[in-house]
Design a protein around this motif. Structure first.
Motif, PDB file in Angstrom:
ATOM      1  N   ARG A 178      53.594  46.668  40.686  1.00 47.68           N
ATOM      2  CA  ARG A 178      52.162  46.668  40.977  1.00 47.68           C
ATOM      3  C   ARG A 178      51.373  45.987  39.853  1.00 47.68           C
ATOM      4  O   ARG A 178      50.396  45.276  40.117  1.00 47.68           O
ATOM      5  N   ARG A 179      51.806  46.203  38.612  1.00 47.19           N
ATOM      6  CA  ARG A 179      51.124  45.554  37.486  1.00 47.19           C
ATOM      7  C   ARG A 179      51.272  44.031  37.564  1.00 47.19           C
ATOM      8  O   ARG A 179      50.298  43.281  37.419  1.00 47.19           O
ATOM      9  N   ARG A 180      52.525  43.592  37.797  1.00 47.98           N
ATOM     10  CA  ARG A 180      52.754  42.150  37.890  1.00 47.98           C
ATOM     11  C   ARG A 180      52.063  41.550  39.113  1.00 47.98           C
ATOM     12  O   ARG A 180      51.604  40.401  39.085  1.00 47.98           O
ATOM     13  N   ALA A 220      45.382  38.014  40.033  1.00 45.41           N
ATOM     14  CA  ALA A 220      44.294  37.572  39.168  1.00 45.41           C
ATOM     15  C   ALA A 220      44.436  36.088  38.832  1.00 45.41           C
ATOM     16  O   ALA A 220      43.449  35.336  38.830  1.00 45.41           O
ATOM     17  N   VAL A 221      45.677  35.667  38.544  1.00 46.08           N
ATOM     18  CA  VAL A 221      45.919  34.256  38.247  1.00 46.08           C
ATOM     19  C   VAL A 221      45.590  33.397  39.465  1.00 46.08           C
ATOM     20  O   VAL A 221      44.930  32.352  39.360  1.00 46.08           O
ATOM     21  N   ILE A 222      46.063  33.840  40.645  1.00 44.12           N
ATOM     22  CA  ILE A 222      45.809  33.081  41.872  1.00 44.12           C
ATOM     23  C   ILE A 222      44.316  33.021  42.165  1.00 44.12           C
ATOM     24  O   ILE A 222      43.776  31.983  42.544  1.00 44.12           O
ATOM     25  N   GLU A 223      43.644  34.137  41.955  1.00 47.73           N
ATOM     26  CA  GLU A 223      42.191  34.170  42.195  1.00 47.73           C
ATOM     27  C   GLU A 223      41.473  33.184  41.281  1.00 47.73           C
ATOM     28  O   GLU A 223      40.552  32.479  41.709  1.00 47.73           O
ATOM     29  N   ALA A 224      41.932  33.127  40.019  1.00 48.47           N
ATOM     30  CA  ALA A 224      41.316  32.184  39.083  1.00 48.47           C
ATOM     31  C   ALA A 224      41.615  30.742  39.489  1.00 48.47           C
ATOM     32  O   ALA A 224      40.743  29.863  39.397  1.00 48.47           O
ATOM     33  N   GLU A 225      42.868  30.487  39.933  1.00 49.88           N
ATOM     34  CA  GLU A 225      43.231  29.136  40.372  1.00 49.88           C
ATOM     35  C   GLU A 225      42.421  28.724  41.593  1.00 49.88           C
ATOM     36  O   GLU A 225      41.951  27.584  41.684  1.00 49.88           O
ATOM     37  N   THR A 279      39.249  20.163  50.509  1.00 48.88           N
ATOM     38  CA  THR A 279      39.371  21.580  50.844  1.00 48.88           C
ATOM     39  C   THR A 279      40.274  22.240  49.811  1.00 48.88           C
ATOM     40  O   THR A 279      41.098  21.587  49.184  1.00 48.88           O
ATOM     41  N   VAL A 280      40.098  23.545  49.643  1.00 46.78           N
ATOM     42  CA  VAL A 280      40.911  24.288  48.686  1.00 46.78           C
ATOM     43  C   VAL A 280      42.312  24.451  49.270  1.00 46.78           C
ATOM     44  O   VAL A 280      42.475  25.002  50.359  1.00 46.78           O
ATOM     45  N   GLU A 281      43.301  23.988  48.530  1.00 51.97           N
ATOM     46  CA  GLU A 281      44.670  24.010  49.046  1.00 51.97           C
ATOM     47  C   GLU A 281      45.624  24.786  48.147  1.00 51.97           C
ATOM     48  O   GLU A 281      46.836  24.629  48.238  1.00 51.97           O
ATOM     49  N   VAL A 282      45.090  25.623  47.266  1.00 47.16           N
ATOM     50  CA  VAL A 282      45.940  26.448  46.415  1.00 47.16           C
ATOM     51  C   VAL A 282      46.568  27.558  47.261  1.00 47.16           C
ATOM     52  O   VAL A 282      45.889  28.196  48.064  1.00 47.16           O
ATOM     53  N   ASP A 283      47.865  27.783  47.102  1.00 43.26           N
ATOM     54  CA  ASP A 283      48.553  28.854  47.821  1.00 43.26           C
ATOM     55  C   ASP A 283      48.087  30.197  47.241  1.00 43.26           C
ATOM     56  O   ASP A 283      48.379  30.522  46.090  1.00 43.26           O
ATOM     57  N   HIS A 284      47.332  30.982  48.029  1.00 39.45           N
ATOM     58  CA  HIS A 284      46.752  32.220  47.522  1.00 39.45           C
ATOM     59  C   HIS A 284      47.548  33.452  47.940  1.00 39.45           C
ATOM     60  O   HIS A 284      47.023  34.556  48.014  1.00 39.45           O
ATOM     61  N   ILE A 285      48.820  33.291  48.211  1.00 40.96           N
ATOM     62  CA  ILE A 285      49.665  34.428  48.597  1.00 40.96           C
ATOM     63  C   ILE A 285      50.716  34.638  47.506  1.00 40.96           C
ATOM     64  O   ILE A 285      51.502  33.721  47.215  1.00 40.96           O
ATOM     65  N   PRO A 286      50.751  35.799  46.862  1.00 41.89           N
ATOM     66  CA  PRO A 286      51.775  36.059  45.854  1.00 41.89           C
ATOM     67  C   PRO A 286      53.171  36.031  46.471  1.00 41.89           C
ATOM     68  O   PRO A 286      53.334  36.187  47.684  1.00 41.89           O
ATOM     69  N   PRO A 287      54.191  35.871  45.659  1.00 41.72           N
ATOM     70  CA  PRO A 287      55.559  35.837  46.201  1.00 41.72           C
ATOM     71  C   PRO A 287      55.939  37.181  46.808  1.00 41.72           C
ATOM     72  O   PRO A 287      55.481  38.236  46.356  1.00 41.72           O
ATOM     73  N   PRO A 288      56.808  37.162  47.832  1.00 44.15           N
ATOM     74  CA  PRO A 288      57.164  38.417  48.520  1.00 44.15           C
ATOM     75  C   PRO A 288      57.851  39.429  47.617  1.00 44.15           C
ATOM     76  O   PRO A 288      57.759  40.639  47.865  1.00 44.15           O
TER      77      PRO A 288
END
Length: 363
Positions: free
Chosen positions: A169-171, A177-182, A101-110
């Motif tokens: 917002r830019r970062r 985008a990085v998380i989506e690619a991962e 299963t996909v286990e990459v953390d897809h939540i950006p830091p707070p």
């Protein structure tokens, strides 16, 4: 073998630590830690000849001996209980449990997802002059200048906040985008692994000769063994006879400790090893060979979820050299053909491994 990499990686990640935390290995590791402390304590007090420190040094040396003997005990205990300890886990790798299963953390830091609090007038408001004093022209001018300065500071803070918020917002967009690619890359890898496992499972269920051989090789290759045990196995399957032929490389007698125990001579300040007798080493090695064979048979029969194998021929060799020629040779130590019914009747938790293997060989 393609499935072996998936099986070993997933098995180690999910099950190995939980199912193979051997108590004897833990005892040996703790003894090693105690040994380091005891040696340090002995070094620190070795050159102090006054009586309190002399006693301290002797105690440290005794602690060394105790830790060394505990290590030996852990090693012998692990070797003596190879079979019994393995019975605590279910046999086989369980292909169904390897589905990924996909286990990459897809939540950006707070600190990127949380909006930066903006400046408010209340933080800059200079306040009002007391009631009535504002009617004086000079005080009214002072009040106006104070308000203008406060508004200027607020506008500057708003500009800085907008810059900081735009940067956040830019970062955030970049991080997403990085998380989506991962996530996409991980999903593609997992999907590929799962397709490979599904195809492998289908071939296995159909009794494909090469797939069945690869599967049972993987079963034995992913087993946890003590240090010094080799991992070389070949398995060939004969569908018409529902027979599996296994060639397995067994450990040499080098895995058996040559020391029985250590003693400390206070007068000579010497730690002396007492060797394990050749007879005792031979008996333990004979038991190891029998235990490895029985465990391998249990794992093979227990992994056969599609009832592909009726009989197994297990040939165990070891790597050594010919005393006459010095050439490397691999003589047979054990060769046994076992039917699943005969093996299923054995209560492995109660048997003497050598006697059990001898009975199975006769049947």
């Amino acid at each position: 073998m393609p499935v072996a990499n998936i099986a070993e990686r997933e098995f180690k990640r999910k099950y190995w630590a939980a199912h193979h935390s051997n108590p004897w290995a833990i005892k040996r590791e703790r003894a090693a830690a105690y040994l380091v402390k005891a040696k340090a304590a002995a070094r620190s007090s070795k050159n102090l000849t006054v009586q309190p420190y002399k006693k301290q040094y002797e105690n440290a040396r005794l602690a060394e001996v105790s830790a060394m003997n505990a290590q030996l005990s852990g090693t012998r205990g692990q070797l003596t209980n190879l079979l019994v300890d393995s019975l605590e886990t279910r046999p086989g790798i369980g292909i169904g449990g390897l589905w990924g299963t996909v286990e990459v953390d897809h939540i950006p830091p707070p600190w990127l997802t949380d909006r930066i609090p903006g400046p408010e007038w209340a933080d800059f408001d200079p306040g009002r002059l007391p009631l009535g004093l504002g009617r004086l022209p000079i005080l009214s001018q002072i009040q106006r200048r104070r308000n203008e300065a406060a508004y200027a500071r607020l506008e500057r803070a708003l500009r800085e906040w907008n810059v900081a918020e735009d940067d956040r917002r830019r970062r955030l967009a970049e991080a997403e985008a990085v998380i989506e690619a991962e996530v996409a890359a991980e999903a593609a890898r997992v999907a590929a692994d799962n397709r490979q496992l599904q195809e492998f499972r289908q071939k296995l269920e159909a009794g494909d000769r090469d797939t069945v051989g690869e599967y049972f090789e993987t079963v034995l290759e992913t087993l946890a063994w003590p240090e010094g045990f080799p991992r070389r196995v070949t398995a060939s399957y004969e569908p018409t006879r529902t027979h599996l032929d296994v060639q397995y490389l067994l450990p040499t007698d080098a895995v058996v400790p040559r020391i029985d125990r250590y003693t400390y001579d206070k007068e000579r300040d010497r730690i002396t090893p007492k060797p394990l007798t050749d007879e005792a080493r031979a008996e333990l090695y004979k038991s190891i060979v029998a235990q490895v064979t029985l465990r391998a048979l249990r794992e093979l029969f227990g992994s056969d979820e599609f009832n592909l194998v009726r009989t197994i021929t297990f040939d165990g060799r070891t790597s050594t050299y010919d005393r006459a020629t010095g050439q490397a040779v691999e003589p047979y130590l054990v060769s046994v053909t076992v039917d699943i019914c005969d093996f299923g009747a054995v209560q492995l938790a109660r048997v003497d491994p050598v006697s059990c293997l001898q009975i199975l060989a006769k049947t």
